[in-house]
Design an enzyme around this catalytic site. Structure first.
Site, short mmCIF file in Angstrom:
data_model
loop_
_atom_site.label_atom_id
_atom_site.label_comp_id
_atom_site.label_asym_id
_atom_site.label_seq_id
_atom_site.Cartn_x
_atom_site.Cartn_y
_atom_site.Cartn_z
N CYS A 290 -27.63 -46.25 -6.71
CA CYS A 290 -28.69 -47.09 -7.24
C CYS A 290 -29.09 -47.31 -8.69
CB CYS A 290 -29.97 -46.56 -6.91
SG CYS A 290 -30.26 -44.66 -7.35
N LYS B 285 -34.45 -36.59 7.58
CA LYS B 285 -33.67 -37.42 8.35
C LYS B 285 -32.66 -38.03 7.47
CE LYS B 285 -33.08 -41.77 9.41
NZ LYS B 285 -31.43 -41.49 9.52
N GLU C 244 -28.26 -56.63 -5.68
CA GLU C 244 -27.62 -55.52 -5.94
C GLU C 244 -26.39 -55.59 -5.26
OE1 GLU C 244 -29.18 -52.08 -4.16
OE2 GLU C 244 -28.70 -50.75 -5.52
N GLU D 278 -37.79 -44.56 -3.45
CA GLU D 278 -36.85 -44.91 -4.55
C GLU D 278 -35.91 -45.74 -3.69
OE1 GLU D 278 -36.57 -43.41 -7.38
OE2 GLU D 278 -37.78 -41.56 -7.17
N1 LIG Z 1 -33.82 -45.56 -6.11
C1 LIG Z 1 -33.04 -44.54 -5.77
O1 LIG Z 1 -33.34 -43.49 -6.14
C2 LIG Z 1 -32.00 -44.64 -4.98
C3 LIG Z 1 -31.11 -43.76 -4.61
C4 LIG Z 1 -30.09 -44.09 -3.58
C5 LIG Z 1 -30.07 -45.05 -2.93
N2 LIG Z 1 -30.67 -46.01 -3.07
C6 LIG Z 1 -30.88 -47.56 -2.56
O2 LIG Z 1 -30.31 -47.51 -1.10
C7 LIG Z 1 -29.75 -48.52 -0.70
C8 LIG Z 1 -28.22 -48.07 0.02
O3 LIG Z 1 -28.62 -46.98 0.89
P1 LIG Z 1 -28.64 -47.66 2.54
O4 LIG Z 1 -28.02 -49.09 2.37
O5 LIG Z 1 -28.02 -46.85 3.40
O6 LIG Z 1 -30.29 -47.83 2.74
P2 LIG Z 1 -31.12 -47.85 3.93
O7 LIG Z 1 -32.24 -48.41 3.55
O8 LIG Z 1 -30.42 -48.57 5.12
O9 LIG Z 1 -30.89 -46.51 4.73
C9 LIG Z 1 -31.42 -45.54 3.90
C10 LIG Z 1 -32.09 -44.37 5.20
O10 LIG Z 1 -33.04 -45.18 5.79
C11 LIG Z 1 -32.77 -45.06 7.39
N3 LIG Z 1 -33.36 -46.40 7.83
C12 LIG Z 1 -33.00 -47.35 8.21
N4 LIG Z 1 -33.63 -48.08 8.90
C13 LIG Z 1 -34.94 -47.41 9.03
C14 LIG Z 1 -36.10 -47.62 9.68
N5 LIG Z 1 -36.28 -48.71 10.43
N6 LIG Z 1 -36.73 -46.53 9.80
C15 LIG Z 1 -36.46 -45.42 9.20
N7 LIG Z 1 -35.67 -45.14 8.85
C16 LIG Z 1 -34.62 -46.00 8.40
C17 LIG Z 1 -31.39 -45.08 7.32
O11 LIG Z 1 -30.95 -44.31 8.36
C18 LIG Z 1 -31.20 -43.98 6.05
O12 LIG Z 1 -31.33 -42.66 6.37
C19 LIG Z 1 -29.23 -49.29 -2.12
O13 LIG Z 1 -30.11 -50.40 -2.19
C20 LIG Z 1 -29.51 -48.36 -3.29
O14 LIG Z 1 -29.89 -49.01 -4.33
C21 LIG Z 1 -31.77 -46.01 -4.09
O1 LIG Z 2 -28.23 -43.38 -6.19
C1 LIG Z 2 -29.19 -42.84 -6.65
C2 LIG Z 2 -29.33 -41.69 -7.32
C3 LIG Z 2 -28.40 -41.54 -8.32
C4 LIG Z 2 -28.85 -40.59 -9.24
O2 LIG Z 2 -29.63 -39.50 -9.00
O3 LIG Z 2 -28.23 -40.38 -10.59
#
Ligand SMILES: NC(=O)c1ccc[n+]([C@@H]2O[C@H](COP(=O)([O-])OP(=O)(O)OC[C@H]3O[C@@H](n4cnc5c(N)ncnc54)[C@H](O)[C@@H]3O)[C@@H](O)[C@H]2O)c1
Ligand SMILES: O=CCCC(=O)O
Length: 497
Positions: free
Chosen positions: A298, A187, A396, A264
């Site tokens: 992230c 998804k 963040e 993640e």
């Molecule tokens: N640690 C990592 O590797 C990593 C990588 C990329 C992004 N991030 C984090 O992601 C965040 C940014 O992304 P975002 O704001 O789009 O995140 P988000 O959590 O809002 O969304 C991520 C995904 O989850 C889905 N989602 C949202 N609510 C949901 C629910 N109730 N049930 C199931 N799925 C749901 C969204 O549709 C999307 O596909 C930042 O905090 C960033 O640090 C972390």
């Molecule tokens: O946003 C998170 C992933 C970034 C990366 O894989 O370097």
């Protein structure tokens, strides 16, 4: 330049542009409800895709469950060949795939090409790891027993991904899962579903069997779909990249089936520059790290800690370099940096900026909105002498705000760096290996990067600790997360013959 000229993708292979979900090898609408995918740079609608009802997710889970029964028995070599084909196909279609990313996410085309190479590298890496899944032999206390372990695929995996890397966040999960014989229901984020659909098209071309690779689409229905994936007893693992808040929801929902999870989540990376660091190198790397995806990754530096003796010079030099950015539509060849994903991202940058300034931070580069380019364009802000009480030291930002804090001692800066509930990445710059080593050990993060601001690579374990999540992606460890370890004991053997 007219921004709207980029609103529809012109692709070498138009088949890569899909506006349907992909379930059991079929392109399906599944519903009369649609949501729009918008180019964040121009505001133009680039696609209308169907909102999936829960029944389609259940169907996707059922077909993935059925496909698992046979796919898990394919030989590792067979799976390796499928992954290798998909890797090759991604690279053959690099330009088209990067164009799709730029249109749905807003990042500059060169950066999008980098993402596709990075994303594809996970298929190559796990094509190589697929035949290399090992168990152990164990000498038990009972001399009449023989014991060994095997690793088996966990089963159907639900994969939920964010918008910031519309391709790479999927591949590093799906590649490992498919390598060991799991099947997947993916998804993507509703803002960036087109890269996932292009990948499904290529997975079909590569020859992945029906039901092994499925993509479902949702916007308004996302919470219901997420719940369905988490609560289904047929889904054995949920792997999620996104915010910590959503991670907590998914973890609660998954408790009813005690699902295997890897998360993640959000980060709050400190970027520490000691007095003895190579300043030019630290500046170059700070630019690459802070402004990758305009701060929307992230592992982007969220807080820069620069030694008090060099903070002013560092901040001035950083501002000079950032002033050279060419901000524009990602498909414009002159553009070095694109736009952010939406207006909420800009509001967060402004909230963090105002808070820091009201608490005494110095504005080094004013930055701000660029309305002539569009509502999602924002020039980077640099602040220095940010007080430790600023919100940005804890939260963040995930955007183009670069707050620089001052420190004097190693103990002090490690204290600041660890004073957060997050623990994903950290960066340390110094010419003294003792400093690098000592600080790396003391930092409470899953990853530490020394003297470089860009460390991501399919060969290394990527992941966090604390509220940044758990599980590792990439490397040999990434594959283990998609397996269960089985212990086999053969008992009542004679001690000798
Ligand atoms: N640690 C990592 O590797 C990593 C990588 C990329 C992004 N991030 C984090 O992601 C965040 C940014 O992304 P975002 O704001 O789009 O995140 P988000 O959590 O809002 O969304 C991520 C995904 O989850 C889905 N989602 C949202 N609510 C949901 C629910 N109730 N049930 C199931 N799925 C749901 C969204 O549709 C999307 O596909 C930042 O905090 C960033 O640090 C972390
Ligand atoms: O946003 C998170 C992933 C970034 C990366 O894989 O370097």
């Amino acid at each position: 330049m007219s921004l709207s000229k980029y609103s529809k993708p012109t692709l070498n292979d138009p088949n890569l542009f899909r506006e349907s979900a992909y379930v059991n090898g079929e392109w399906i609408k599944g519903t009369d409800e649609f949501f729009e995918v918008v180019d964040p740079a121009s505001g133009e609608i680039i696609a209308k895709v169907p909102e999936q009802p829960v029944s389609v997710v259940e169907e996707a889970i059922d077909v993935a469950y059925a496909a698992f029964k046979t796919y898990k028995n394919t030989s590792p070599r067979e799976r390796s060949k499928l992954l290798r084909k998909l890797y090759n196909l991604m690279l053959e279609n690099l330009d088209d795939l990067a164009t799709i990313i730029t249109l749905e996410n807003g990042k500059a085309l060169e950066e999008a090409k980098g993402e596709i190479k990075y994303a594809a590298s996970y298929f190559e890496w796990y094509a190589e790891e697929a035949p290399r899944l090992y168990g152990t032999t164990i000498q038990p206390l009972n001399p009449n027993n023989r014991v060994f372990t095997i690793r088996q695929p966990v089963g159907v995996c639900g994969i939920i991904c964010p918008w910031n890397f519309p391709s790479a966040m999927i591949t590093r999960k799906a590649a490992a899962a498919l390598a060991v014989g799991c099947t997947v229901v993916i998804k993507p984020d509703s803002q960036t579903p087109l890269s996932a659909l292009a990948m499904a098209y290529l997975a079909e071309k590569a020859g992945f069997p029906k039901g092994s690779f499925n993509v479902i689409l949702s916007h308004a229905n996302t919470p219901k779909l997420g719940m369905t994936l988490c609560e289904s007893p047929k889904v054995k693992k949920v792997t999620f990249t996104g915010s910590t808040n959503v991670g907590k929801i998914l973890m609660k929902q998954s408790s009813s089936t005690l699902k295997k999870l890897s998360f993640e989540l959000g980060g709050n990376a400190p970027f520490i520059v000691f007095e003895d660091a190579d300043l030019d190198q630290a500046l170059e790397q700070a630019m690459a790290c802070k402004f990758r995806g305009l701060g929307q990754t992230c592992v982007c530096a969220n807080r820069l800690y620069v030694h008090s003796s060099i903070i002013d010079k560092f901040a001035r030099s950083l501002a000079e370099r950032v002033n050279e950015f060419v901000i524009g539509h990602g498909l414009d060849p002159k553009t070095t940096h694109g736009c952010v994903i939406n207006s909420a991202a800009i509001e967060k940058v402004e909230r963090h900026k105002q808070d820091a300034v009201s608490k005494g931070a110095k504005v080094v580069l004013e930055g701000g909105r660029l309305p002539d380019l569009g509502p999602n364009f924002y020039a980077p802000v640099i602040l220095s002498h940010v007080p430790p009480t600023a919100i940005v030291s804890k939260e963040e930002t995930f955007g183009p705000l670069c707050p620089i804090f001052s420190f004097d001692t190693m103990e002090e800066v490690v204290g600041y760096a660890n004073d957060t509930e997050f623990g994903l990445a950290a960066y340390v710059f110094s010419k003294n290996v003792n400093t690098l080593y000592t600080v790396s050990e003391a930092l409470e993060t899953g990853m530490v990067s020394c003297n470089t601001g860009v460390f991501s690579d399919c060969s290394l374990p990527f992941g966090g600790i604390k509220e940044s999540g758990f599980g590792r992606e990439g490397s040999l460890h990434g594959i283990e997360d998609y397996t269960v370890l089985k212990t086999v004991t053969i008992g009542n053997l004679p001690n000798s013959i």
